[in-house]
Design a protein around this motif. Structure first.
Motif, PDB file in Angstrom:
ATOM      1  N   LYS A 105     -17.616   2.824   0.953  1.00  0.00           N
ATOM      2  CA  LYS A 105     -18.936   2.475   0.425  1.00  0.00           C
ATOM      3  C   LYS A 105     -19.875   2.207   1.594  1.00  0.00           C
ATOM      4  CE  LYS A 105     -21.022  -1.248  -2.347  1.00  0.00           C
ATOM      5  NZ  LYS A 105     -21.874  -0.452  -3.244  1.00  0.00           N
ATOM      6  N   SER A 106     -21.132   2.598   1.430  1.00  0.00           N
ATOM      7  CA  SER A 106     -22.121   2.392   2.478  1.00  0.00           C
ATOM      8  C   SER A 106     -22.173   0.925   2.907  1.00  0.00           C
ATOM      9  CB  SER A 106     -23.502   2.832   1.957  1.00  0.00           C
ATOM     10  OG  SER A 106     -24.494   2.593   2.927  1.00  0.00           O
ATOM     11  N   GLY A 107     -22.092   0.707   4.216  1.00  0.00           N
ATOM     12  CA  GLY A 107     -22.148  -0.655   4.740  1.00  0.00           C
ATOM     13  C   GLY A 107     -20.789  -1.293   4.965  1.00  0.00           C
ATOM     14  N   HIS A 108     -19.744  -0.677   4.434  1.00  0.00           N
ATOM     15  CA  HIS A 108     -18.397  -1.227   4.606  1.00  0.00           C
ATOM     16  C   HIS A 108     -17.748  -0.678   5.864  1.00  0.00           C
ATOM     17  CE1 HIS A 108     -17.666  -2.421   0.116  1.00  0.00           C
ATOM     18  NE2 HIS A 108     -18.633  -3.108   0.692  1.00  0.00           N
ATOM     19  N   ASP A 109     -16.896  -1.508   6.505  1.00  0.00           N
ATOM     20  CA  ASP A 109     -16.276  -1.099   7.752  1.00  0.00           C
ATOM     21  C   ASP A 109     -14.751  -1.122   7.721  1.00  0.00           C
ATOM     22  OD1 ASP A 109     -17.070  -4.296   9.417  1.00  0.00           O
ATOM     23  OD2 ASP A 109     -15.803  -3.816   7.700  1.00  0.00           O
ATOM     24  N   THR A 110     -14.184  -1.534   6.621  1.00  0.00           N
ATOM     25  CA  THR A 110     -12.730  -1.693   6.503  1.00  0.00           C
ATOM     26  C   THR A 110     -12.223  -0.842   5.351  1.00  0.00           C
ATOM     27  OG1 THR A 110     -12.900  -3.958   7.336  1.00  0.00           O
ATOM     28  CG2 THR A 110     -10.873  -3.366   6.179  1.00  0.00           C
ATOM     29  N   VAL A 111     -11.156  -0.103   5.616  1.00  0.00           N
ATOM     30  CA  VAL A 111     -10.589   0.777   4.592  1.00  0.00           C
ATOM     31  C   VAL A 111      -9.117   0.431   4.387  1.00  0.00           C
ATOM     32  CG1 VAL A 111      -9.976   3.146   4.007  1.00  0.00           C
ATOM     33  CG2 VAL A 111     -12.194   2.657   5.061  1.00  0.00           C
ATOM     34  N   SER A 112      -8.743   0.285   3.131  1.00  0.00           N
ATOM     35  CA  SER A 112      -7.342   0.045   2.770  1.00  0.00           C
ATOM     36  C   SER A 112      -6.859   1.170   1.884  1.00  0.00           C
ATOM     37  CB  SER A 112      -7.187  -1.291   2.029  1.00  0.00           C
ATOM     38  OG  SER A 112      -7.654  -2.367   2.819  1.00  0.00           O
ATOM     39  N   TRP A 113      -5.577   1.481   2.002  1.00  0.00           N
ATOM     40  CA  TRP A 113      -4.962   2.519   1.174  1.00  0.00           C
ATOM     41  C   TRP A 113      -3.874   1.890   0.310  1.00  0.00           C
ATOM     42  CZ3 TRP A 113      -6.402   7.582   0.707  1.00  0.00           C
ATOM     43  CH2 TRP A 113      -7.280   8.093   1.661  1.00  0.00           C
ATOM     44  N   TYR A 114      -3.807   2.348  -0.946  1.00  0.00           N
ATOM     45  CA  TYR A 114      -2.813   1.856  -1.894  1.00  0.00           C
ATOM     46  C   TYR A 114      -2.133   3.056  -2.563  1.00  0.00           C
ATOM     47  CZ  TYR A 114      -5.045  -2.765  -1.679  1.00  0.00           C
ATOM     48  OH  TYR A 114      -5.539  -3.979  -1.267  1.00  0.00           O
ATOM     49  N   GLN A 115      -0.893   2.845  -2.940  1.00  0.00           N
ATOM     50  CA  GLN A 115      -0.147   3.818  -3.746  1.00  0.00           C
ATOM     51  C   GLN A 115       0.092   3.208  -5.116  1.00  0.00           C
ATOM     52  OE1 GLN A 115       4.225   4.168  -3.570  1.00  0.00           O
ATOM     53  NE2 GLN A 115       3.921   6.249  -2.800  1.00  0.00           N
ATOM     54  N   GLN A 116      -0.282   3.934  -6.167  1.00  0.00           N
ATOM     55  CA  GLN A 116      -0.025   3.446  -7.519  1.00  0.00           C
ATOM     56  C   GLN A 116       0.877   4.434  -8.254  1.00  0.00           C
ATOM     57  OE1 GLN A 116      -3.428   2.862 -10.116  1.00  0.00           O
ATOM     58  NE2 GLN A 116      -2.225   1.642 -11.537  1.00  0.00           N
ATOM     59  N   ALA A 117       2.132   4.039  -8.422  1.00  0.00           N
ATOM     60  CA  ALA A 117       3.067   4.850  -9.194  1.00  0.00           C
ATOM     61  C   ALA A 117       2.798   4.630 -10.681  1.00  0.00           C
ATOM     62  CB  ALA A 117       4.499   4.458  -8.843  1.00  0.00           C
ATOM     63  N   LEU A 118       3.294   5.549 -11.487  1.00  0.00           N
ATOM     64  CA  LEU A 118       3.059   5.484 -12.932  1.00  0.00           C
ATOM     65  C   LEU A 118       3.579   4.187 -13.518  1.00  0.00           C
ATOM     66  CD1 LEU A 118       1.769   7.479 -14.899  1.00  0.00           C
ATOM     67  CD2 LEU A 118       4.063   8.250 -15.532  1.00  0.00           C
ATOM     68  N   GLY A 119       2.721   3.476 -14.243  1.00  0.00           N
ATOM     69  CA  GLY A 119       3.132   2.243 -14.901  1.00  0.00           C
ATOM     70  C   GLY A 119       3.208   1.038 -13.981  1.00  0.00           C
ATOM     71  N   GLN A 120       2.785   1.199 -12.742  1.00  0.00           N
ATOM     72  CA  GLN A 120       2.833   0.106 -11.764  1.00  0.00           C
ATOM     73  C   GLN A 120       1.425  -0.258 -11.311  1.00  0.00           C
ATOM     74  OE1 GLN A 120       5.834  -1.372 -10.944  1.00  0.00           O
ATOM     75  NE2 GLN A 120       6.570  -0.017 -12.567  1.00  0.00           N
ATOM     76  N   GLY A 121       1.330  -1.400 -10.644  1.00  0.00           N
ATOM     77  CA  GLY A 121       0.070  -1.760 -10.018  1.00  0.00           C
ATOM     78  C   GLY A 121      -0.031  -1.119  -8.644  1.00  0.00           C
ATOM     79  N   PRO A 122      -1.231  -1.077  -8.079  1.00  0.00           N
ATOM     80  CA  PRO A 122      -1.385  -0.530  -6.722  1.00  0.00           C
ATOM     81  C   PRO A 122      -0.546  -1.309  -5.710  1.00  0.00           C
ATOM     82  CG  PRO A 122      -3.520  -0.777  -7.799  1.00  0.00           C
ATOM     83  CD  PRO A 122      -2.516  -1.472  -8.666  1.00  0.00           C
ATOM     84  N   GLN A 123       0.090  -0.582  -4.781  1.00  0.00           N
ATOM     85  CA  GLN A 123       0.857  -1.209  -3.707  1.00  0.00           C
ATOM     86  C   GLN A 123       0.184  -0.897  -2.374  1.00  0.00           C
ATOM     87  OE1 GLN A 123       5.090  -0.239  -3.902  1.00  0.00           O
ATOM     88  NE2 GLN A 123       5.326  -2.286  -4.743  1.00  0.00           N
ATOM     89  N   PHE A 124      -0.011  -1.933  -1.594  1.00  0.00           N
ATOM     90  CA  PHE A 124      -0.714  -1.831  -0.316  1.00  0.00           C
ATOM     91  C   PHE A 124       0.091  -1.011   0.674  1.00  0.00           C
ATOM     92  CE2 PHE A 124      -3.603  -3.194   2.919  1.00  0.00           C
ATOM     93  CZ  PHE A 124      -2.852  -3.472   4.053  1.00  0.00           C
ATOM     94  N   ILE A 125      -0.581   0.001   1.280  1.00  0.00           N
ATOM     95  CA  ILE A 125       0.062   0.812   2.315  1.00  0.00           C
ATOM     96  C   ILE A 125      -0.345   0.297   3.692  1.00  0.00           C
ATOM     97  CG2 ILE A 125       0.393   3.127   3.265  1.00  0.00           C
ATOM     98  CD1 ILE A 125      -0.376   4.255   0.512  1.00  0.00           C
ATOM     99  N   PHE A 126      -1.635   0.349   3.988  1.00  0.00           N
ATOM    100  CA  PHE A 126      -2.149  -0.205   5.240  1.00  0.00           C
ATOM    101  C   PHE A 126      -3.659  -0.343   5.173  1.00  0.00           C
ATOM    102  CE2 PHE A 126      -0.775   4.267   6.574  1.00  0.00           C
ATOM    103  CZ  PHE A 126      -1.919   4.884   6.141  1.00  0.00           C
ATOM    104  N   GLN A 127      -4.197  -1.029   6.182  1.00  0.00           N
ATOM    105  CA  GLN A 127      -5.627  -1.283   6.269  1.00  0.00           C
ATOM    106  C   GLN A 127      -6.116  -0.918   7.665  1.00  0.00           C
ATOM    107  OE1 GLN A 127      -7.566  -5.394   6.668  1.00  0.00           O
ATOM    108  NE2 GLN A 127      -7.959  -4.916   4.506  1.00  0.00           N
ATOM    109  N   TYR A 128      -7.279  -0.303   7.751  1.00  0.00           N
ATOM    110  CA  TYR A 128      -7.872   0.079   9.023  1.00  0.00           C
ATOM    111  C   TYR A 128      -9.210  -0.613   9.233  1.00  0.00           C
ATOM    112  CZ  TYR A 128      -4.464   3.545  10.334  1.00  0.00           C
ATOM    113  OH  TYR A 128      -3.299   4.154  10.730  1.00  0.00           O
TER     114      TYR A 128
END
Lengths: 112, 112
Positions: free
Chosen positions: A26-49
């Motif tokens: 998003k414009s103005g944001h400087d931090t990016v996180s990635w998540y994996q969401q398997a079927l029927g599960q909540g998002p799981q944190f992969i890493f943050q940059y």
């Protein structure tokens, strides 16, 4: 004001291949996180940059790697794909130390 | 190790009535909590948050309650509307900007 954008929307790969997913924060944001969401599960944190460096990492193997560019956009790379990597991959952005995270609509990755 | 749990996979409520979604956590270091709403084919959208220094936070029809001693939070939606039908995720982190741990989600259906 553009929100978080991810590409591609859908992707089909076979076992053993490599994949790269992309995210523009998003414009103005400087931090990016990635998540994996398997079927029927909540998002799981992969890493943050932040500032082009991996700031935090969740419990994912080294096959998962990433990169952040000077314009804050980011890539998620997954090597040696396994069937279990099939999931929705979500990118979220924020200001460093700030909340909440804003999510993109995700990339649906299917492994055959 | 599921540190954030949403034990009700689904909930149905009549339009106009109250919806109560529950979330439990195990990590006493968590001090920041959020609720996200997710529609199909879209990324999670931030709804409301609460820090551990508060026990209640309101935003319009949405109120989040935090019971630190019980390690429990709940989201109240009053009155419920059909447009509230979505999957709701609670998330927690140990420090602002740190990784978030998500629950598995509760699918809310508001019946007209």
């Amino acid at each position: 004001d553009a929100g978080v954008t991810q590409s591609p929307t859908h992707l089909i790969k076979t076992r053993g291949q490599q994949v790269t997913l992309r995210c523009s924060p998003k414009s103005g944001h400087d931090t990016v996180s990635w998540y994996q969401q398997a079927l029927g599960q909540g998002p799981q944190f992969i890493f943050q940059y932040y500032e082009e460096e991996e700031r935090q990492r969740g419990n994912f193997p080294d096959r998962f790697s990433g990169h952040q560019f000077p314009n804050y956009s980011s890539e998620l790379n997954v090597n040696a794909l396994l069937l279990g990597d099939s999931a929705l991959y979500l990118c979220a952005s924020s200001l460093v130390g700030g909340q909440p995270q804003h999510f993109g609509d995700g990339t649906r990755l299917s492994i055959l | 190790d599921q540190q954030v749990k949403q034990n009700s996979p689904s909930l149905s409520v009549q339009e106009g009535r109250i919806s109560i979604l529950n979330c439990d956590y195990t990590n006493s270091m968590f001090d920041y909590f959020l609720w996200y709403k997710k529609y199909p084919a879209e990324g999670p959208t931030f709804l409301i948050s609460i820090s551990s220094i508060k026990d209640k936070n309101e935003d319009g029809r949405f109120t989040v309650f935090l019971n630190k001693s019980a390690k429990h939070l709940s989201l109240h939606i009053v009155p419920s509307q059909p447009g509230d039908s979505a999957v709701y995720f609670c998330a927690a982190s140990a420090m602002a900007g740190n990784q978030f741990y998500f629950g598995t989600g509760t699918s809310l259906t508001v019946i007209p």
